[in-house]
Design an enzyme around this catalytic site. Structure first.
Site, mmCIF file in Angstrom:
data_model
loop_
_atom_site.group_PDB
_atom_site.id
_atom_site.type_symbol
_atom_site.label_atom_id
_atom_site.label_comp_id
_atom_site.label_asym_id
_atom_site.label_seq_id
_atom_site.Cartn_x
_atom_site.Cartn_y
_atom_site.Cartn_z
ATOM 1 N N ARG A 162 -15.934 25.016 -10.372
ATOM 2 C CA ARG A 162 -15.971 24.105 -9.217
ATOM 3 C C ARG A 162 -17.107 23.101 -9.344
ATOM 4 O O ARG A 162 -16.979 21.949 -8.927
ATOM 5 C CB ARG A 162 -16.119 24.911 -7.927
ATOM 6 C CG ARG A 162 -14.841 25.634 -7.538
ATOM 7 C CD ARG A 162 -15.101 26.655 -6.436
ATOM 8 N NE ARG A 162 -15.742 26.068 -5.287
ATOM 9 C CZ ARG A 162 -16.713 26.661 -4.570
ATOM 10 N NH1 ARG A 162 -17.133 27.856 -4.900
ATOM 11 N NH2 ARG A 162 -17.239 26.048 -3.548
ATOM 12 N N SER A 207 -16.519 32.435 -1.907
ATOM 13 C CA SER A 207 -17.527 32.553 -2.958
ATOM 14 C C SER A 207 -18.736 33.334 -2.433
ATOM 15 O O SER A 207 -19.197 34.307 -3.047
ATOM 16 C CB SER A 207 -17.946 31.144 -3.408
ATOM 17 O OG SER A 207 -19.169 31.164 -4.089
ATOM 18 N N HIS A 239 -27.968 34.335 2.630
ATOM 19 C CA HIS A 239 -27.368 33.425 1.657
ATOM 20 C C HIS A 239 -27.351 32.034 2.251
ATOM 21 O O HIS A 239 -26.958 31.838 3.394
ATOM 22 C CB HIS A 239 -25.956 33.857 1.287
ATOM 23 C CG HIS A 239 -25.485 33.203 0.034
ATOM 24 N ND1 HIS A 239 -25.673 33.765 -1.206
ATOM 25 C CD2 HIS A 239 -24.872 32.015 -0.182
ATOM 26 C CE1 HIS A 239 -25.180 32.958 -2.143
ATOM 27 N NE2 HIS A 239 -24.694 31.886 -1.535
ATOM 28 N N LYS A 246 -19.515 37.670 -3.125
ATOM 29 C CA LYS A 246 -20.780 38.108 -3.738
ATOM 30 C C LYS A 246 -21.518 39.098 -2.837
ATOM 31 O O LYS A 246 -22.006 40.120 -3.283
ATOM 32 C CB LYS A 246 -21.714 36.897 -3.919
ATOM 33 C CG LYS A 246 -21.512 36.119 -5.159
ATOM 34 C CD LYS A 246 -22.701 35.206 -5.417
ATOM 35 C CE LYS A 246 -22.749 33.990 -4.536
ATOM 36 N NZ LYS A 246 -21.915 32.881 -4.931
ATOM 37 N N ASP A 272 -16.080 35.169 -8.955
ATOM 38 C CA ASP A 272 -16.903 34.123 -8.345
ATOM 39 C C ASP A 272 -17.709 33.384 -9.401
ATOM 40 O O ASP A 272 -17.822 32.154 -9.352
ATOM 41 C CB ASP A 272 -17.824 34.686 -7.264
ATOM 42 C CG ASP A 272 -18.681 33.574 -6.671
ATOM 43 O OD1 ASP A 272 -18.105 32.560 -6.245
ATOM 44 O OD2 ASP A 272 -19.916 33.680 -6.694
HETATM 45 N N1 URA Z 1 -23.015 28.956 -2.419
HETATM 46 C C1 URA Z 1 -22.157 29.828 -2.998
HETATM 47 O O1 URA Z 1 -22.506 30.954 -3.316
HETATM 48 N N2 URA Z 1 -20.919 29.405 -3.223
HETATM 49 C C2 URA Z 1 -20.484 28.198 -2.886
HETATM 50 O O2 URA Z 1 -19.338 27.911 -3.097
HETATM 51 C C3 URA Z 1 -21.377 27.287 -2.265
HETATM 52 C C4 URA Z 1 -22.649 27.698 -2.044
#
Ligand code: URA
Length: 436
Positions: free
Chosen positions: A168, A183, A82, A187, A161
């Site tokens: 956001r 966040s 990620h 996930k 999320d």
């Molecule tokens: N990537 C994400 O999944 N969440 C965030 O808050 C910032 C970057």
């Protein structure tokens, strides 16, 4: 319990309990707490911060709003990566097929564009017909059948999320370490990931502006992974200039296809190979990072990675003929090329300015759910440290109309800084942090 008391407590610097966080996250997800209170809550968290326990509890509360995927019946190791988000960051489109082509299944839940950064889901939707909303059963079936999934948060997995992320994006509450950490990790954990490579971007084009912040975010995410019994490694990578050349949905998808076909820009190829190498190492597919990187490069050379990408697009309903005929993607109405007014070395290409210019062209959202223009964007022709002659092409702008193209050109000329003396190239990675 009342939402307003929780907001007030955080506004005044208090530490929120597990129960308070559960109540707030659950309420926002089921709609009993409205957007305006959630916006105030996220702003209070952004300003006041959260300690490690609160951040872990927030992550768990977000996971608990949905189901948790258990992938152990379909794969031995569920490896994922990620990125914290950057400009020109189309790495998932390349890395996921690379790793899957090396025999390690990648089932990935990605996000949409956030602030000045582009999102993987939005990019994949450049393929007509591509579906990102898979059910859990579909997700697992596809992972088992072809070893690759690129989907979004569904109503079933970490739905909190999805809601917080969209809110956001349009309330100035993205660059907060606890909000980003929860966040990302909600996930990843909800999707059943057992080994995660975290690509933490640092620089003017990232949410983390300096190495200290990037390390703090990395440590927070590594600690959440450890508490949840998952393996993780964090790579802190440069985001002062855009990654690769292309910024904007269709342009980035085309660059990803080129990269999988062995024609990618050097910095982007090297970045993808290194992250893929770490994934293969973490999944214990290879014994060393060097072996992992070699395997990833071989998957590009043999065409296996491009083939895996094709299988992915087909499996999720997309029109894969666009992979072999990228000219089929819709193109912007106006393309302007801009040349360097003077010779010298490129000292900086302000990544955030480039990202914001792309948003201004229509590649990002101003409000939740706004449509985006897949065709617009920018091709940056050079990297920091390049020597250029007067008249060399600096960048091209792909825009919906002449006026927005000209505005973008002006902004991008200012985003390029050219100096008379030699400049060293920027590194791709700064640091690797492990759980030890
Ligand atoms: N990537 C994400 O999944 N969440 C965030 O808050 C910032 C970057």
């Amino acid at each position: 319990m009342r939402a307003v008391d929780i907001i007030t407590k955080k506004r005044d610097g208090g530490v929120l309990s597990e129960e308070e966080l559960d109540f707030f996250v659950q309420g926002f997800t089921d709609g009993s707490i409205p957007d305006y209170q959630a916006a105030a809550f996220t702003m209070a968290v952004l300003i006041r911060g959260m300690n490690a326990d609160e951040t872990t509890n927030l992550t768990m509360a977000m996971i608990n709003t949905g189901d948790q995927l258990d992938l152990s019946d379909v794969v031995d190791v569920a490896v994922d990566k990620h990125s914290t988000g950057g400009v020109g960051d189309k790495t998932t489109l390349v890395i996921a097929p690379l790793v899957a082509a090396c025999g390690v299944p990648v089932g990935k839940m990605s996000g949409r564009g956030l602030s000045f950064t582009g999102g993987t889901l939005d990019k994949m939707e450049s393929f007509p017909g591509y579906r990102v909303d898979l059910s859990i059963a579909q997700f697992k079936q596809q992972l088992q059948q072809i070893g690759i999934v690129l989907a979004g948060q569904t109503a079933e997995l970490a739905p909190a999320d999805g809601k917080f992320y969209a809110l956001r994006d349009v309330t100035g509450t993205v660059p907060s370490i606890p909000l980003i950490a929860s966040s990302i990790m909600s996930k990843k954990l909800a999707a059943g990931t057992t080994a995660i490579v975290l690509d933490v971007k640092v620089g003017v084009g990232a949410f983390m502006q300096d190495l200290a912040q990037a390390e703090e975010l990395s440590r927070m995410m590594l600690s959440i992974a450890k508490r949840s019994g998952r393996k993780a490694v964090a790579l802190i990578s440069d985001m002062n200039q855009p990654l690769g050349n292309a910024v904007g949905h269709v342009l980035e998808v085309r660059e990803a296809i080129d990269t999988l076909a062995g024609r990618g820009p050097r910095d982007f190829v090297d970045h993808c190979i290194e992250v893929a190498g770490h994934m293969l190492l973490l999944a214990e597919k290879t014994k060393t990072l060097a072996d992992g990187m070699q395997a990833a490069q071989a998957a590009i050379n043999s065409g296996a990675a491009l083939q895996k990408f094709r299988e992915l697009v087909i499996a999720q309903g997309g029109d894969a003929s666009y992979i072999d005929h990228p000219e089929k993607f819709p193109a912007a109405a106006v393309v302007l090329n801009v040349a360097a007014a003077s010779a010298g070395w490129i000292e900086s290409i302000h990544a955030r300015e480039v990202g914001l210019t792309a948003v201004g062209l229509g590649a990002g959202r101003e409000k939740k759910g706004d449509p985006i223009d897949f065709t617009v964007g920018i091709i940056i022709k050079h990297k920091v440290g390049d020597r250029i002659a007067q008249g060399d092409e600096l960048f091209s702008v792909h825009a919906a109309n002449q006026q927005s193209a000209e505005m973008a050109c002006e902004r991008l000329v200012a985003a390029h800084h050219i100096v008379a003396q030699k400049v060293e190239p920027l590194p791709l990675f700064y640091r690797t942090l492990t759980q030890e």
